[in-house]
Scaffold this motif. Structure first.
Motif, PDB file in Angstrom:
ATOM      1  N   GLU A 370       6.563  11.167  -2.993  1.00  0.00           N
ATOM      2  CA  GLU A 370       5.290  10.768  -3.591  1.00  0.00           C
ATOM      3  C   GLU A 370       5.405   9.419  -4.294  1.00  0.00           C
ATOM      4  O   GLU A 370       4.523   8.558  -4.170  1.00  0.00           O
ATOM      5  CB  GLU A 370       4.826  11.853  -4.576  1.00  0.00           C
ATOM      6  N   VAL A 373       5.857   6.561  -1.575  1.00  0.00           N
ATOM      7  CA  VAL A 373       4.584   6.244  -0.912  1.00  0.00           C
ATOM      8  C   VAL A 373       3.726   5.367  -1.825  1.00  0.00           C
ATOM      9  O   VAL A 373       3.133   4.365  -1.381  1.00  0.00           O
ATOM     10  CB  VAL A 373       3.827   7.543  -0.546  1.00  0.00           C
ATOM     11  N   ALA A 374       3.647   5.711  -3.109  1.00  0.00           N
ATOM     12  CA  ALA A 374       2.853   4.928  -4.056  1.00  0.00           C
ATOM     13  C   ALA A 374       3.383   3.502  -4.179  1.00  0.00           C
ATOM     14  O   ALA A 374       2.606   2.532  -4.210  1.00  0.00           O
ATOM     15  CB  ALA A 374       2.859   5.624  -5.423  1.00  0.00           C
ATOM     16  N   VAL A 376       5.235   1.743  -1.912  1.00  0.00           N
ATOM     17  CA  VAL A 376       5.009   0.988  -0.665  1.00  0.00           C
ATOM     18  C   VAL A 376       3.538   0.607  -0.529  1.00  0.00           C
ATOM     19  O   VAL A 376       3.201  -0.522  -0.131  1.00  0.00           O
ATOM     20  CB  VAL A 376       5.490   1.815   0.544  1.00  0.00           C
ATOM     21  N   THR A 377       2.642   1.521  -0.866  1.00  0.00           N
ATOM     22  CA  THR A 377       1.207   1.231  -0.795  1.00  0.00           C
ATOM     23  C   THR A 377       0.836   0.081  -1.731  1.00  0.00           C
ATOM     24  O   THR A 377       0.066  -0.816  -1.355  1.00  0.00           O
ATOM     25  CB  THR A 377       0.391   2.491  -1.176  1.00  0.00           C
ATOM     26  N   TYR A 378       1.410   0.087  -2.930  1.00  0.00           N
ATOM     27  CA  TYR A 378       1.130  -0.993  -3.880  1.00  0.00           C
ATOM     28  C   TYR A 378       1.637  -2.339  -3.356  1.00  0.00           C
ATOM     29  O   TYR A 378       0.923  -3.350  -3.405  1.00  0.00           O
ATOM     30  CB  TYR A 378       1.754  -0.665  -5.240  1.00  0.00           C
ATOM     31  N   ASN A 380       2.302  -3.304  -0.298  1.00  0.00           N
ATOM     32  CA  ASN A 380       1.660  -3.757   0.937  1.00  0.00           C
ATOM     33  C   ASN A 380       0.314  -4.435   0.690  1.00  0.00           C
ATOM     34  O   ASN A 380      -0.185  -5.151   1.567  1.00  0.00           O
ATOM     35  CB  ASN A 380       1.467  -2.584   1.896  1.00  0.00           C
ATOM     36  N   GLN A 381      -0.278  -4.219  -0.482  1.00  0.00           N
ATOM     37  CA  GLN A 381      -1.562  -4.859  -0.788  1.00  0.00           C
ATOM     38  C   GLN A 381      -1.471  -6.379  -0.733  1.00  0.00           C
ATOM     39  O   GLN A 381      -2.427  -7.053  -0.360  1.00  0.00           O
ATOM     40  CB  GLN A 381      -2.027  -4.481  -2.203  1.00  0.00           C
ATOM     41  N   ALA A 388       3.512  -6.199   6.964  1.00  0.00           N
ATOM     42  CA  ALA A 388       3.523  -5.096   5.999  1.00  0.00           C
ATOM     43  C   ALA A 388       4.704  -4.165   6.241  1.00  0.00           C
ATOM     44  O   ALA A 388       5.233  -4.057   7.356  1.00  0.00           O
ATOM     45  CB  ALA A 388       2.210  -4.310   6.108  1.00  0.00           C
ATOM     46  N   TYR A 391       5.889   2.636   6.843  1.00  0.00           N
ATOM     47  CA  TYR A 391       6.439   3.852   6.229  1.00  0.00           C
ATOM     48  C   TYR A 391       6.258   5.024   7.185  1.00  0.00           C
ATOM     49  O   TYR A 391       5.148   5.326   7.613  1.00  0.00           O
ATOM     50  CB  TYR A 391       5.731   4.130   4.897  1.00  0.00           C
TER      51      TYR A 391
END
Length: 886
Positions: A370, A373-374, A376-378, A380-381, A388, A391
């Motif tokens: 969890e 994921v948070a 990598v998402t941050y 990639n912005q 990018a 994942y």
């Protein structure tokens, strides 16, 4: 004082270091930077020997005496007293890449430098020495004299292909020989006589003796600096119808945030993660040796702990301690530092394969997923979409327990997509056969296509919780997929696809299991618990008991011996430095503050939370920033101009050594696993291809029949701890070497190079004889004692008749053979350069005029009548004299 004398392999050039022993706590080393010949070194040591004797003509304890012979200097270290020097005294050749030998350290020697008369003793010195020596340098530490092991093959060969104009501007003015007798004639400036040599700085993350060499790095010549890596190195020979293909696996363990399993988790404040290992598989055709003319291919992948602040508390004595997140990191600061390093070294795309459990009754491993994921998402912005971070979450444990799913099939699908995105490195353009008959998978391949071949852009980063068992199996499947593409790119198979149960894949699987076992022992304290056969569900029932024993061994190591190993690693890598008046290493309650430097002092500059990458990295993506030709990277290179006849760049002399007597001990010191000898069934007379799927019973016979050979090779590759090196390996650098000792070594060199004889008892001999003597049917697939068939006899009779007819045709006249006998005589036209060529006689071809003149000149030279020398001969001779003696 100590004198350290080092030589090149040919023993024609020498350097000398002088180490002062009168300083009790400081290291005083003098390097005169001069290159000596063998005669000059003998004269120098002879004068030192005479000058240090108490009386003229006296021999014995006074004068110069040899202290130790060694193969290299690991470094210098100091605790509370004076400095020690660490020397490599035994080595073993483990692999060969393009003529560059890779050695494993077998034994080392620590010598205390200060003299006993000035030594200031300290009661805790012996304990520090014991902790330092707890890092076993004879266990999986590797070095090479001429190949940079800290960088990938792609980096090393890309640096060699830098534009010539760049090299000319960057050439260092290292003219140690200021006097040149041919300088006035402009010989050195003529076109074609100069060769540029490039030396790059090592990648510090994977160098393990960087701190040990820090004290002398700026005072001695770079030839003295020998960088070592820690991890794994193995090489096997894949024979494809007699064509030797070497498959090499090199694993580099990071020296940053290094340690043992439960004591080092997650990442530190600089973005370095625990258990970070870069694995590179290199494939090349061993029939052509040089980097410029040969065919080389490589593929790199990485494993490492989840890049977050997390840990596990081992004080509870539980097999699986709970995972706790130590610090909140809402802006993914640590992950940003880590992925920034990866973008610089590998380019884009970075692909994360996360194998931790997704569904659990009690939340354990899912905490990491969890958070990752948070993060990598941050991150990639702020990256461009085409670069990018990718994942891929996949719960490998869940699929393993399911009876309906095949784990390796699913991994194979992931591997195909990963290799297509990253591509791989190959140093030659696509073969013509793949252009004529392109494979659909080949056209979809990613990476960067250049005029000289292909480059790998991006990397796969695999992790589970420990990054051991599941990770090794996943890396094997990706490596197997990449191996198929590598073989296809070299024109060795017709489709980029490899099947299980073939000789090639079994050889590769064994190499990867040795690799996994070694890395698991270093980090977890035991060998792999789950192997490829476990996930294929073909492991024998006895494997389960072995798995239980490995689990217990891992638990014991983590509970009782990991803390001592962690202290040793911290001391060896220079993370902890002993200072008088401050707490000792064993008095520290934790090493957290040693590895997280931001806890001791606040950083003056803060990185941006949005532009989290290093300046200039995005501009060159998908290419890695480290391999781009720019001003910043040029500072990492040292460029020197050599003459084409110089001994230092002659790889033929370096590898084949025509100047010394060859010995079997040295020529065959590298015992590689061989696909034909160790994996191919002995009764396979029909298809010896290593890409043919074998039946289980054939596979079993092959493995059992060659058990002893394979076990010996694997044992050598894994431990290689106690056996001495081949007797012919003489030390290239020695300490306090005297003149008489050099003469004795030369005289005794021949007697030392004796081939070892293996002595066995009679019972073993009887067993060996039974195994060796096999019927021709088992070995060749045919029984030679059978009577030839009628078809074979007819073919043989026809062959004899053809030869007789040709003889009649040659002896008779053209009229006799005109019309009457054409039905019985076949006219055979010679197709070779021999005008008369049949089974009865051969007439040699005529030699041309130039060849006859060269031969006559050779005969006259033997009689003492020399031909006049031309201009080219004078130039070549002057080059030889200048490089040999000036």
């Amino acid at each position: 004082r100590y004198f350290l004398v080092g030589s090149n392999p040919a023993e024609t050039k020498y350097r000398v270091l002088k180490i002062d022993r009168t300083e009790p706590k400081d290291l005083v080393i003098i390097d005169d930077k001069h290159v000596y010949t063998q005669q000059e070194v003998r004269e120098l040591l002879g004068r030192l020997d005479l000058g240090n004797r108490t009386k003229i003509g006296q021999k014995g304890s006074s004068g110069l005496s040899r202290a130790v012979s060694a193969f290299g200097v690991v470094g210098f270290v100091r605790f509370l007293e004076g400095y020690y020097i660490v020397l490599i005294t035994k080595r073993r050749k483990m692999a060969d890449i393009g003529g560059h030998a890779i050695y494993k350290i077998e034994d080392t020697n620590m010598i205390y430098i200060p003299n006993d008369s000035v030594r200031v003793t300290h009661p805790d010195e012996a304990r520090y020495l014991r902790i330092f020596q707890n890092v076993d340098l004879s266990s999986n530490f590797y070095f090479s004299y001429s190949y940079d092991l800290s960088h990938s093959l792609q980096y090393n060969l890309t640096v060699l292909r830098m534009p010539l104009e760049t090299l000319r501007t960057e050439t260092t003015q290292t003219r140690q020989e200021s006097f040149d007798i041919f300088e006035d004639e402009g010989l050195s400036t003529q076109g074609g006589s100069g060769v540029f040599g490039v030396c790059s700085k090592p990648y510090e993350k994977y160098v393990w003796n960087g701190k040990l060499l820090e004290a002398v790095k700026n005072t001695v010549h770079r030839d003295w600096l020998l960088y070592i890596i820690h991890g794994f190195c193995g090489q096997s020979k894949l024979l494809i119808y007699g064509r030797p293909i070497y498959v090499t696996l090199i694993a580099r363990r990071s020296s940053k945030f290094a340690g043992t399993r439960f004591l080092k988790r997650g990442a530190n404040c600089e973005g370095d993660v625990a258990n970070e290992v870069e694995t590179e598989q290199i494939l090349y055709d061993a029939s052509v040796m040089s980097f410029s003319a040969g065919s080389y291919s490589s593929y790199v992948q990485v494993r490492g702990s989840v890049p977050l602040y997390w840990s596990q508390d081992i004080s509870t004595m539980m097999p699986k301690p709970p995972i706790t997140l130590d610090q909140a990191d809402p802006f993914a600061h640590v992950a940003a530092l880590h992925f920034d390093q990866m973008l610089q070294r590998f380019g884009s795309p970075i692909i994360i394969l996360n194998l931790v459990k997704e569904r659990e009754k009690r939340k354990h491993e899912r905490i990491l997923s969890e958070e990752l994921v948070a993060a990598v998402t941050y991150l990639n912005q702020f990256l461009p979409p085409e670069h990018a971070i990718i994942y891929i979450p996949w719960d490998m444990a869940k699929y393993t327990k399911s009876k309906l799913c095949n784990v390796l099939d699913r991994l194979n699908v992931i591997a195909e997509s990963v290799v297509k995105k990253t591509g791989f490195f190959v140093n030659r353009p696509d073969p013509y056969c793949s252009i004529l008959r392109p494979d659909e998978k080949w056209n979809e391949l990613g990476g960067c296509v250049v005029s000289t071949g292909r480059l790998q852009t991006g990397v796969l980063r695999t992790n589970c919780v420990d990054c051991l068992d599941r990770t090794n199996t996943a890396q094997f499947m990706v490596g197997k997929c990449a191996l198929a593409y590598q073989l296809y790119s070299l024109g060795l198979i017709d489709k980029p696809n490899l099947q299980f149960d073939t000789d090639a894949v079994r050889l590769f699987e064994e190499l990867y299991e040795d690799h996994g076992d070694t890395l698991s022992l270093q980090y977890g304290g035991s060998q792999l618990v789950h192997r490829v056969k476990t996930y294929r569900k073909i492991a024998p029932w006895t494997q389960h008991s072995k798995d239980i024993m490995q689990t217990l061994s891992r638990y014991y190591s983590n509970a009782f011996s990991d803390a001592d190993r962690q202290d040793s690693i911290n001391l060896f890598l220079g993370v902890f430095k002993s200072v008088e008046g401050k707490p000792h290493l064993w008095e520290l309650p934790t090493d957290f503050y040693l590895h997280h430097k931001n806890t001791l002092s606040l950083s003056q500059t803060r990185r941006s939370y949005t532009y989290w990458w290093t300046t200039g990295v995005l501009k060159h993506l998908p290419l890695p920033f480290d391999e781009v030709t720019c001003a910043e990277n040029r500072h990492k290179l040292t460029v020197k101009k050599f003459h084409k006849y110089e001994e230092e760049i002659d790889i033929h002399n370096e590898f084949f050594r025509p100047y010394e007597l060859s010995s079997f001990d040295e020529t065959f010191c590298l015992a590689m696993t061989n696909s034909t000898r160790d994996f191919m069934p002995k009764n396979v007379g029909i298809d010896p291809s290593p890409f043919t799927v074998r039946k289980p019973e054939e596979t079993g016979k092959s493995v059992l029949g060659n058990k002893s050979n394979r076990e010996e090779t694997v044992l050598q590759r894994k431990t290689a701890a106690s056996a001495p090196p081949p007797p012919s390996e003489e030390a290239v650098s020695s300490s306090s070497e005297d003149d008489s000792g050099t003469d004795k070594e030369d005289e005794g060199a021949v007697s030392q190079r004796s081939t070892p004889v293996k002595v066995t008892d009679t019972g073993d001999n009887a067993k060996i004889t039974e195994n060796v003597v096999q019927s021709t049917k088992d070995v060749y697939g045919v029984n030679l004692s059978d009577v030839p068939s009628e078809d074979d006899l007819a073919i043989y009779a026809r062959f004899v008749q053809l030869g007789q007819s040709q003889q009649k045709q040659d002896k008779s006249s053209q009229q006799f053979c005109s019309k009457h006998h054409l039905d019985r005589v076949i006219n055979l036209i010679p197709i070779s350069s021999f005008s008369q060529d049949n089974i009865y006689e051969v007439q040699p071809p005529r030699a041309d005029r130039k060849s006859i003149e060269i031969f006559h000149a050779h005969i006259q030279a033997g009689r003492g009548n020399m031909q006049p020398l031309g201009k080219d001969d004078f130039l070549m001779y002057r080059e030889y004299i200048r490089n040999r003696y000036l």
